[in-house]
Design a protein around this motif. Sequence first.
Motif, PDB file in Angstrom:
ATOM      1  N   GLY A 143       0.811  -1.222   0.000  1.00 21.38           N
ATOM      2  CA  GLY A 143       0.000   0.000   0.000  1.00 21.38           C
ATOM      3  C   GLY A 143       0.840   1.265   0.000  1.00 21.38           C
ATOM      4  N   SER A 144       2.096   1.157   0.446  1.00 14.85           N
ATOM      5  CA  SER A 144       2.915   2.365   0.566  1.00 14.85           C
ATOM      6  C   SER A 144       3.678   2.667  -0.722  1.00 14.85           C
ATOM      7  CB  SER A 144       3.905   2.228   1.736  1.00 14.85           C
ATOM      8  OG  SER A 144       4.671   1.044   1.578  1.00 14.85           O
ATOM      9  N   VAL A 145       4.180   1.618  -1.413  1.00 16.66           N
ATOM     10  CA  VAL A 145       5.076   1.830  -2.562  1.00 16.66           C
ATOM     11  C   VAL A 145       4.517   1.244  -3.860  1.00 16.66           C
ATOM     12  CG1 VAL A 145       7.350   1.230  -3.506  1.00 16.66           C
ATOM     13  CG2 VAL A 145       7.130   1.873  -1.103  1.00 16.66           C
ATOM     14  N   VAL A 146       4.078  -0.009  -3.795  1.00 18.51           N
ATOM     15  CA  VAL A 146       3.747  -0.696  -5.052  1.00 18.51           C
ATOM     16  C   VAL A 146       2.396  -0.228  -5.599  1.00 18.51           C
ATOM     17  CG1 VAL A 146       3.591  -2.936  -6.215  1.00 18.51           C
ATOM     18  CG2 VAL A 146       5.067  -2.678  -4.211  1.00 18.51           C
ATOM     19  N   PHE A 147       1.389  -0.150  -4.707  1.00 17.62           N
ATOM     20  CA  PHE A 147       0.044   0.261  -5.145  1.00 17.62           C
ATOM     21  C   PHE A 147      -0.496   1.362  -4.231  1.00 17.62           C
ATOM     22  CE2 PHE A 147       0.445  -4.353  -6.118  1.00 17.62           C
ATOM     23  CZ  PHE A 147       0.428  -4.274  -7.511  1.00 17.62           C
ATOM     24  N   PRO A 148       0.156   2.544  -4.261  1.00 22.99           N
ATOM     25  CA  PRO A 148      -0.316   3.608  -3.360  1.00 22.99           C
ATOM     26  C   PRO A 148      -1.734   4.079  -3.697  1.00 22.99           C
ATOM     27  CG  PRO A 148       1.399   4.432  -4.835  1.00 22.99           C
ATOM     28  CD  PRO A 148       1.323   2.962  -5.058  1.00 22.99           C
ATOM     29  N   ASP A 149      -2.212   3.756  -4.941  1.00 19.42           N
ATOM     30  CA  ASP A 149      -3.574   4.154  -5.310  1.00 19.42           C
ATOM     31  C   ASP A 149      -4.569   3.005  -5.164  1.00 19.42           C
ATOM     32  OD1 ASP A 149      -2.698   6.683  -6.003  1.00 19.42           O
ATOM     33  OD2 ASP A 149      -2.136   6.030  -8.034  1.00 19.42           O
ATOM     34  N   ALA A 150      -4.169   1.951  -4.464  1.00 19.76           N
ATOM     35  CA  ALA A 150      -5.076   0.806  -4.280  1.00 19.76           C
ATOM     36  C   ALA A 150      -6.399   1.290  -3.689  1.00 19.76           C
ATOM     37  CB  ALA A 150      -4.432  -0.214  -3.351  1.00 19.76           C
ATOM     38  N   GLU A 151      -7.479   0.637  -4.116  1.00 18.91           N
ATOM     39  CA  GLU A 151      -8.808   1.083  -3.672  1.00 18.91           C
ATOM     40  C   GLU A 151      -8.951   0.973  -2.155  1.00 18.91           C
ATOM     41  OE1 GLU A 151      -8.281  -0.480  -6.508  1.00 18.91           O
ATOM     42  OE2 GLU A 151      -9.299   0.791  -7.977  1.00 18.91           O
ATOM     43  N   VAL A 152      -8.464  -0.116  -1.566  1.00 18.60           N
ATOM     44  CA  VAL A 152      -8.549  -0.260  -0.100  1.00 18.60           C
ATOM     45  C   VAL A 152      -7.197  -0.754   0.414  1.00 18.60           C
ATOM     46  CG1 VAL A 152      -9.881  -1.205   1.832  1.00 18.60           C
ATOM     47  CG2 VAL A 152     -10.971  -0.991  -0.408  1.00 18.60           C
ATOM     48  N   ARG A 153      -6.672  -0.075   1.444  1.00 21.67           N
ATOM     49  CA  ARG A 153      -5.361  -0.437   2.006  1.00 21.67           C
ATOM     50  C   ARG A 153      -5.528  -0.777   3.495  1.00 21.67           C
ATOM     51  NH1 ARG A 153      -4.888   3.809  -1.391  1.00 21.67           N
ATOM     52  NH2 ARG A 153      -5.220   5.308   0.243  1.00 21.67           N
ATOM     53  N   PHE A 154      -4.932  -1.907   3.889  1.00 25.36           N
ATOM     54  CA  PHE A 154      -4.998  -2.319   5.293  1.00 25.36           C
ATOM     55  C   PHE A 154      -3.594  -2.426   5.863  1.00 25.36           C
ATOM     56  CE2 PHE A 154      -8.884  -4.311   3.515  1.00 25.36           C
ATOM     57  CZ  PHE A 154      -9.824  -3.765   4.373  1.00 25.36           C
ATOM     58  N   TYR A 155      -3.504  -2.237   7.179  1.00 21.22           N
ATOM     59  CA  TYR A 155      -2.250  -2.515   7.892  1.00 21.22           C
ATOM     60  C   TYR A 155      -2.607  -3.354   9.116  1.00 21.22           C
ATOM     61  CZ  TYR A 155       2.308  -1.899  10.023  1.00 21.22           C
ATOM     62  OH  TYR A 155       3.555  -2.133  10.559  1.00 21.22           O
ATOM     63  N   LEU A 156      -2.100  -4.604   9.130  1.00 17.43           N
ATOM     64  CA  LEU A 156      -2.366  -5.495  10.264  1.00 17.43           C
ATOM     65  C   LEU A 156      -1.169  -5.477  11.203  1.00 17.43           C
ATOM     66  CD1 LEU A 156      -3.866  -8.724   8.618  1.00 17.43           C
ATOM     67  CD2 LEU A 156      -4.970  -6.541   9.095  1.00 17.43           C
ATOM     68  N   ASP A 157      -1.452  -5.512  12.489  1.00 20.55           N
ATOM     69  CA  ASP A 157      -0.358  -5.545  13.459  1.00 20.55           C
ATOM     70  C   ASP A 157      -0.781  -6.389  14.662  1.00 20.55           C
ATOM     71  OD1 ASP A 157       2.129  -5.051  14.445  1.00 20.55           O
ATOM     72  OD2 ASP A 157       1.920  -2.881  14.550  1.00 20.55           O
ATOM     73  N   ALA A 158       0.196  -6.787  15.464  1.00 17.50           N
ATOM     74  CA  ALA A 158      -0.074  -7.450  16.747  1.00 17.50           C
ATOM     75  C   ALA A 158       1.233  -7.403  17.516  1.00 17.50           C
ATOM     76  CB  ALA A 158      -0.518  -8.892  16.528  1.00 17.50           C
ATOM     77  N   ASP A 159       1.141  -7.469  18.823  1.00 20.43           N
ATOM     78  CA  ASP A 159       2.322  -7.497  19.677  1.00 20.43           C
ATOM     79  C   ASP A 159       3.235  -8.659  19.247  1.00 20.43           C
ATOM     80  OD1 ASP A 159       3.376  -6.543  22.455  1.00 20.43           O
ATOM     81  OD2 ASP A 159       3.508  -8.740  22.438  1.00 20.43           O
TER      82      ASP A 159
END
Length: 242
Positions: free
Chosen positions: A143-159
């Motif tokens: 989402g940051s570099v390859v497809f910055p114009d992607a229709e929906v961008r997610f960022y998953l995280d966990a401890d």
Amino acid sequence: MTQMNDQPAQSHSLIVTIDGPAGSGKSTVARELAGRLGLDSLDTGAMYRCLTLVVIEERLDPADPAAVVRAVERHRIDFDWTRTPPEITLDGRAVDERLRQPDVNELVSRVASIPELRDLMVRAQRRIAERHPRLVTEGRDQGSVVFPDAEVRFYLDADSKVRARRRALELQASGQQVDERAILESIQSRDRLDRERSDSPLQVPDGAIRVDTGALTASQVVDELESAVRGYLVRAASGGPA
Ligand code: DC
């Protein structure tokens, strides 16, 4: 790929990106989300793992990027799109299981930090999206570099402790001996390398929807993502702000 009856209209391109650190659940969630929405899925980590396998098999030094790029250009990394999820191949050889072995795990962050290789992969991923324009793609820079114009961008995280626990349970379930402390150390060291590299470090893409997966099952995470994508599609269909 199997299609369900309530699939969104098939005519438009729809790129959904999922980024996040190792063990945040991206691969499982991306595959399942793609299945529910009738989209293709792309595991870009597998591409970097495949490059790492070339480095290992040809006994290359990752500190010599020119030699690594020359070697990589002699090989062909492909996906077999007739399978769900698509199966990665190196010169026609199915390598997915090999790519999960400890020697690949240990080296992959170093190989993935070589800018010349990232350039090749970014271009390859964009070419894939031209042929598969309805795609859920997961990695560190989607989402940051390859497809910055992607229709929906997610960022998953966990401890990191939660992520290590998950990996340990996965390995145990496949009958392997596990040392959870070693897994935690390996995850933390890969996090550091992925976040601190100069080219395309792991970061939260602009406009990304952040989901902490720590207290959720994979299926609850997919529910959340699916509802966000369907919400986007409804807003886009009604011509409102996406
Ligand atoms: O998601 P994974 O564990 O299979 O990723 C393997 C490595 O590749 C990890 O160190 C991060 C790197 N990677 C990357 O730099 N960019 C991507 N788009 C995907 C993975």
